[in-house]
Design a protein around this motif. Structure first.
Motif: not given
Length: 395
Positions: A177-181
């Motif tokens: 989720e952090t990389l996608a954001a």
């Protein structure tokens, strides 16, 4: 209120995104290194960073930094730190993780063991105790050695911040989720533009985009280790920060975010994840192959994480798949394409060279974030589109 040095690990190559997020929260950056950003903040900053930062992996409170090339220097350096300022008599403390890069001390288990002994020695002298019950709040320690410099921190987050709590169902090779954001924030996409992910998998890109559009803080619905640190952070600060996050949400936002996948079960899982994130009403999920990707509107964005072909039998299918991506993109008038993949022949089969290309590590996999940029809409067109949208919503 005391001011701390707060260290925020992030994805290597995406430090600028995390830095901007911290600035937007109103804090002063004190240091930027590969894979982490340090800023000055108080107890409230610990709460706000954990709840609001989208691209951060965790929030660490720095206890100290010093040089050490021998285990004696490591022991004395850790013993000299003011542990009593952080850990109460009943605190449960241990070295959760130690890592070493280009340093003379390289054994994580030895570093962990010696650090714990040094902490005990310090606290024995301060608290006049020979034995610690360690039945109170947890205070996990993380130690990083880089070129013989030791950074000692307390982990305020607990579980990594990519664990938002909504993704119970994952597809193969999911993106965190952090990389996608962080990747979405690296693009010029804004909530008034269309966003399509034709390889949506568990829905991470569309869900993170919807949360950004609706201004939903990523850490609102989870817990953090530092919530138990009543000696450092008043419980009220956590309540106040969650209330701030709730006030900033825009539940009535109108967006056009779509997620497609060829696998019906995967699409079903993505819908469930979006529901848990509270954004299922903002995303249209559909079973659809990338070859069927088309859209009548202009100036949209494709942001996606297509298959990499990590297994040998899948590699054979990649030329055809990336050719289909290129053909679909060629039919999207004025759109931009942003794609993360480890497939090094991606540009060749898509049929054009990317305008920008950034190397990013997705876990241990070296990937590339290809950026094919479409034209910007004219100011006049943007104003006309917004007028049409306003009028249609008033009907």
């Amino acid at each position: 209120m005391d001011t701390y040095e707060l260290v925020v690990p992030c994805h290597f190559g995406l430090e600028a995104v995390t830095k901007r997020e911290i600035y937007d929260l109103g804090y002063e950056i004190t240091r930027v290194e590969d894979g982490r950003v340090t800023f000055a903040g108080d107890a409230e900053a610990i709460c706000r960073a954990n709840i609001f930062l989208r691209s951060a992996e965790r929030v660490l409170l720095q206890v100290g930094r010093f040089r050490a090339t021998t285990f004696d220097e490591l022991f004395e350096g850790i013993k000299a730190l003011p542990w009593e300022d952080y850990i109460p008599k009943d605190g449960k403390f241990w070295v959760k993780k130690a890592s070493s890069i280009k340093s003379k001390l390289f054994s994580p288990s030895d570093i962990q063991s010696i650090a714990k002994k040094a902490m005990v020695e310090r606290l024995k002298n301060v608290y006049r105790l020979n034995w610690f019950p360690e039945d109170g709040a947890p205070y996990p320690v993380r130690i990083f050695l880089l070129k013989d410099e030791v950074m000692v921190t307390l982990d305020t987050s607990g579980d990594s911040l990519h664990k938002r709590g909504y993704r119970l169902m994952t597809s193969k090779a999911p993106l965190t989720e952090t990389l996608a954001a962080a990747l979405i924030m690296l693009t010029p996409w804004k909530k008034d533009r269309i966003l399509v992910d034709p390889f949506c998998g568990s829905g991470t890109f569309p869900i993170e985009a919807a949360m950004i559009a609706a201004n939903i803080a990523p850490g609102m619905n989870r817990q953090f280790t530092a919530e138990q640190w009543k000696n450092l952070i008043p419980k009220q600060l956590w309540y106040d920060t969650v209330e701030e996050a709730q006030d900033l949400m825009d539940a009535d936002i109108q967006v056009d975010i779509q997620g497609y996948d060829i696998d019906a079960e995967v699409v079903k899982a993505a819908r469930e994840n979006a529901k848990r994130a509270g954004v299922d009403h903002l995303i249209h999920f559909q079973q659809r192959a990338v070859a069927d990707l088309h859209h009548p509107k202009k100036y949209g964005f494709v942001i996606t994480n297509p298959p990499y072909g990590e297994r040998l039998e899948e590699k054979e299918d990649l030329p055809e798949l990336y050719t289909q991506i290129g053909q679909a993109y060629a039919g999207l008038d004025s759109w931009s394409l942003y794609m993360i993949t480890s497939y090094e022949d991606a540009e060749r089969y898509i049929g054009r060279k990317a305008d920008k290309n950034r190397k990013i590590y997705n876990g241990m996999i070296k990937t590339y974030f290809y950026q094919f940029m479409g034209p910007k809409p004219s100011k006049r067109r943007e104003a006309a589109e917004k007028t049409i949208e306003r009028n249609s919503s008033n009907i």
